[in-house]
Structures are given as C-alpha cells and as structure tokens.
Design a protein around this motif. Structure first.
Motif, PDB file in Angstrom:
ATOM      1  N   ASP A 261     -17.038  52.962-126.025  1.00 45.37           N
ATOM      2  CA  ASP A 261     -16.361  53.125-127.310  1.00 45.37           C
ATOM      3  C   ASP A 261     -17.149  54.033-128.245  1.00 45.37           C
ATOM      4  O   ASP A 261     -16.603  54.522-129.236  1.00 45.37           O
ATOM      5  CB  ASP A 261     -16.154  51.760-127.973  1.00 45.37           C
TER       6      ASP A 261
ATOM      7  N   TRP B  59     -13.716  41.450-120.050  1.00 42.45           N
ATOM      8  CA  TRP B  59     -14.306  41.677-121.368  1.00 42.45           C
ATOM      9  C   TRP B  59     -14.449  43.170-121.641  1.00 42.45           C
ATOM     10  O   TRP B  59     -14.149  43.659-122.735  1.00 42.45           O
ATOM     11  CB  TRP B  59     -15.667  40.995-121.457  1.00 42.45           C
TER      12      TRP B  59
ATOM     13  N   GLY C 180     -10.911  44.896-121.935  1.00 45.81           N
ATOM     14  CA  GLY C 180     -10.236  44.452-123.142  1.00 45.81           C
ATOM     15  C   GLY C 180     -10.775  45.112-124.391  1.00 45.81           C
ATOM     16  O   GLY C 180     -10.013  45.547-125.264  1.00 45.81           O
ATOM     17  N   LEU C 181     -12.098  45.214-124.490  1.00 45.40           N
ATOM     18  CA  LEU C 181     -12.700  45.802-125.682  1.00 45.40           C
ATOM     19  C   LEU C 181     -12.492  47.313-125.726  1.00 45.40           C
ATOM     20  O   LEU C 181     -12.296  47.886-126.803  1.00 45.40           O
ATOM     21  CB  LEU C 181     -14.198  45.464-125.727  1.00 45.40           C
TER      22      LEU C 181
ATOM     23  N   ALA D  68      -9.846  48.861-124.483  1.00 45.56           N
ATOM     24  CA  ALA D  68      -8.444  49.022-124.870  1.00 45.56           C
ATOM     25  C   ALA D  68      -8.248  48.745-126.354  1.00 45.56           C
ATOM     26  O   ALA D  68      -7.501  49.457-127.049  1.00 45.56           O
ATOM     27  CB  ALA D  68      -7.565  48.081-124.038  1.00 45.56           C
ATOM     28  N   LEU D  69      -8.915  47.718-126.869  1.00 41.91           N
ATOM     29  CA  LEU D  69      -8.772  47.356-128.275  1.00 41.91           C
ATOM     30  C   LEU D  69      -9.202  48.487-129.197  1.00 41.91           C
ATOM     31  O   LEU D  69      -8.596  48.718-130.253  1.00 41.91           O
ATOM     32  CB  LEU D  69      -9.610  46.101-128.558  1.00 41.91           C
ATOM     33  N   VAL D  70     -10.225  49.224-128.809  1.00 43.34           N
ATOM     34  CA  VAL D  70     -10.762  50.286-129.665  1.00 43.34           C
ATOM     35  C   VAL D  70     -10.005  51.598-129.496  1.00 43.34           C
ATOM     36  O   VAL D  70      -9.714  52.293-130.483  1.00 43.34           O
ATOM     37  CB  VAL D  70     -12.264  50.484-129.365  1.00 43.34           C
ATOM     38  N   TRP D  71      -9.659  51.967-128.264  1.00 45.71           N
ATOM     39  CA  TRP D  71      -9.085  53.289-128.017  1.00 45.71           C
ATOM     40  C   TRP D  71      -7.564  53.329-128.103  1.00 45.71           C
ATOM     41  O   TRP D  71      -6.992  54.339-128.557  1.00 45.71           O
ATOM     42  CB  TRP D  71      -9.522  53.804-126.640  1.00 45.71           C
ATOM     43  N   LEU D  72      -6.868  52.291-127.652  1.00 45.39           N
ATOM     44  CA  LEU D  72      -5.409  52.352-127.580  1.00 45.39           C
ATOM     45  C   LEU D  72      -4.728  52.621-128.924  1.00 45.39           C
ATOM     46  O   LEU D  72      -3.728  53.360-128.956  1.00 45.39           O
ATOM     47  CB  LEU D  72      -4.862  51.057-126.970  1.00 45.39           C
ATOM     48  N   PRO D  73      -5.200  52.060-130.041  1.00 48.55           N
ATOM     49  CA  PRO D  73      -4.516  52.364-131.303  1.00 48.55           C
ATOM     50  C   PRO D  73      -4.420  53.859-131.604  1.00 48.55           C
ATOM     51  O   PRO D  73      -3.420  54.317-132.170  1.00 48.55           O
ATOM     52  CB  PRO D  73      -5.390  51.640-132.345  1.00 48.55           C
TER      53      PRO D  73
END
Length: 376
Positions: free
Chosen positions: A171, A197, A200-201, A203-208
């Motif tokens: 990230d 883990w 998931g993290l 995806a949480l940071v980059w997908l938006p």
C-alpha cells in the motif's frame, strides 16, 4: 553500544546529505495535498491517480506525507527526512531482534550477532540516507520499513501481523509485491489466515481509487526513460522508454525467485531477490533503488547465514553505489549491476549452507530460552 555507534553514523550521514536533500520530496508533498484535498479539487481525493499518473507512490505514503502539510515545504521535508532516518535505525533493531528470535536455542553467540548487525548496518545506513534524505522517497522508506516488520512477525510466527505488514508495504509502494513470498515461509496451516489479511488490506486501500476513478489504471502505464547504464540494456532491451511488459516481468521474476528461495529453505533471501529483480529489469538506475538491495543483504547477512563478517552488505554497497562514482562508462556500470544480480542470486539460492536444521519452520520455537539482556 552497537546501536549507539549506528546512531552516530546515521547522524553523520544525515548532516552531510540533508543540506542538499529532498530531491523528490515534492512528489510526496503534492500527493499528500491532493489526497487530503478530497473532492475540494477535481484532481484530488480518489481521482489522484487518474489525473497524476506520475505519482507512482501508494496511498499510505500520501497519507503519511500529508501529515507534514501544515508545515512549509522546507520544514516539512526536514521533519520527514529526520523521521525517515530514524526508521532506518529502527529497521536495524528489528533485523537484530528478528535474527535473535530466529536463532533462539541454536547456541548462537549473541555478541557475534550484534557485531554482524553493526558491520552490516554501517553499509546499510549510507544507502538508507540516500533514499530517505537525499531523495526523500517516503514510499520506498515505508515499504521497506513495513517489510522489515513483516520479517519480525514471521520469525515470531504471527500470521496476521505478517500479512498486515506486507499489505502495508504494498500500500506504500506497489513494487513491494515482490516480497509477498515471505507469506509462504509461515507454516502451511497459517497461509490462508496471512493471505486473507494481506489481500483484504490491499483491497481496502487500493480499490476505492480504481472504483471511484476508473482512469486510475493510467498510472500503471506510466513510463520512464531506459537509461544507458541500466542492466536492461545488457539484456538486449533498447526501447527508449519502459517496455509495456517490463513492470509485470519485474513482479513475476521477483515472486518466482522468492518462491524458489522459500522452497529451498532460504526465506531470508526473499527481499534481496525481489530487489534484484527490480535492479535487473528496471529501465532507470537511480541510486535510491539500492536501498532495497541493502535491506535484502542486511536480512540475509544477519538471518540467512551465521558468518561474522556480513560480506554481501558491503559487496552490494561497493558494487551498486561505489561504482557510480568511479566507473564513468554507462555500459560498464550496467554490466556490473547485472553481474551483481546474477552472482548474488545464484549464491543465496544455490551455495551450500551450514546449520539449516530449522530452515523450514521459522516460527517454531525451541525449548531453550536466552536471557533478554543477551539479545541484540
């Protein structure tokens, strides 16, 4: 005492380089301002990468860089450089404690381990100051820092933390993807937990960004000139700019080499091999690239083997950094870079190693304990 000496060595290099430092800090400052601006600017917030593909840093790097926005650019750069320099010292502490835990119960002489950390650290610090102070590349600094924390978690057998720290590394800087095989060094039963883990993290940071601004994919197509001194030229690639296949090839090569290292029980070489893949296939030759190699040699020298003298840290420093000042010919420097990659990769993967009885399970703890005060 070894940490006191390394702190003094860091302060000396900081004082020498800082007056002329911050070469690339403006990228981080701009990215931080855009990210925190949100919808207040058409090219800010989640649209950052769509409008500024030249900003090749990860969102976490811009989140941290934005913390220095309240200060003037010069003051913010100075404070960031000081923080990044401190993180280099913390990496040395983390590497030493990771090695102490990894070798716990094997009869390791911890005084010799401290000496290895000291000698390797003396080579590591100049390159760390190069990336942290001279160039001000917070993204590389954070990626390498989180990778070192992932190694620490790996030696402790903490699957969730290993996955989280590797995700934070990616990230911060996408090139940290090459360090992902560290997950495979965990016991097989922990792979799924660590992988979930991590995925998931990430995806949480980059997908938006990619969902909110689909044109963000343009950042993956950003190219830089193919320098005459790059190892890529010696591999027969004469394209003036980054070939379209180059970035995926870097990631694939780093991942493949890392998997081979883990398969052969040499997981401490994963970071070095991932950095080697970048050195071999990157079209540019910025000296701050060498910092990732020096983290790799540091981990290999203090965890991957038990020799008193950490030769590879100094070989890397002299070969990849020292030759920049003494070898004027671009093609010769490119050949030297390629030779380092080939020789160091071959060594860590295939050279016969002693004391490999614990190589397959870095997380297993022996029954013999070592007093805390004897650890580095």
């Amino acid at each position: 005492m070894h940490l006191v000496l390394l702190a003094a060595w860091t302060a000396l290099w900081f004082a020498v380089v800082q007056p002329h430092g911050g070469f690339s800090w403006h990228y981080l400052r701009t990215g931080g301002e855009l990210l925190y601006a949100g919808t207040g600017r058409a090219d800010g917030g989640l649209s950052l990468y769509a409008h500024h593909p030249e900003l090749q840093m990860g969102p976490v790097s811009f989140l941290v860089a934005g913390l220095f926005n309240p200060f003037s650019e010069s003051v913010g750069q100075l404070l960031a450089a000081a923080l990044m320099s401190l993180l280099g010292l913390i990496i040395l502490v983390v590497a030493g404690r990771s090695a102490a835990w990894h070798f716990l119960g094997t009869g390791t002489n911890h005084q010799r381990l401290r000496q290895r950390v000291l000698i390797a650290g003396l080579a590591f610090i100049p390159m760390w100051i190069e990336v942290a102070v001279r160039f001000g590349h917070l993204d590389d600094v954070l990626a390498l820092f989180f990778t070192a924390l992932a190694v620490r978690s790996l030696t402790r057998g903490n699957a969730a933390a290993t996955g989280i720290f590797l995700a934070l590394a990616m990230d911060s800087k996408p090139t940290a993807l090459a360090f992902l095989p560290l997950l495979l060094a965990l016991p097989r039963g922990q792979w799924l937990r660590a992988g979930l883990w991590c995925a998931g993290l990430v995806a949480l940071v980059w997908l938006p960004f990619f969902l909110g601004a689909p044109h963000s994919f343009a950042a993956a197509e950003f190219t830089i000139p193919n320098q005459p001194a790059s190892a890529l030229r010696w591999l027969g690639v004469d394209d003036p700019q980054t070939p379209s296949w180059d970035r995926p090839a870097q990631a694939a090569l780093g991942l493949a080499l890392g998997c081979v290292a883990v398969r052969r029980g040499r997981w401490p070489a994963v970071v070095l091999l991932g950095a080697n893949a970048r050195i071999a296939l990157d079209p540019s030759v910025y000296t701050y690239y060498t910092a990732s190699v020096l983290l790799g040699t540091l981990l290999w020298d203090v965890i991957g083997q038990r020799r008193l003298v950490p030769w590879w840290s100094w070989i890397a420093l002299i070969t990849l950094y020292g030759t920049v000042f003494v070898v004027p010919d671009d093609a010769t420097r490119g050949l030297i870079r390629l030779a380092f990659v080939v020789v160091s990769t071959s060594y860590v993967l295939f050279w016969p190693m002693r004391d490999r009885r614990r190589r397959h399970s870095p997380a297993k703890r022996p029954t013999l304990d070592v007093p805390e005060e004897s650890r580095p």
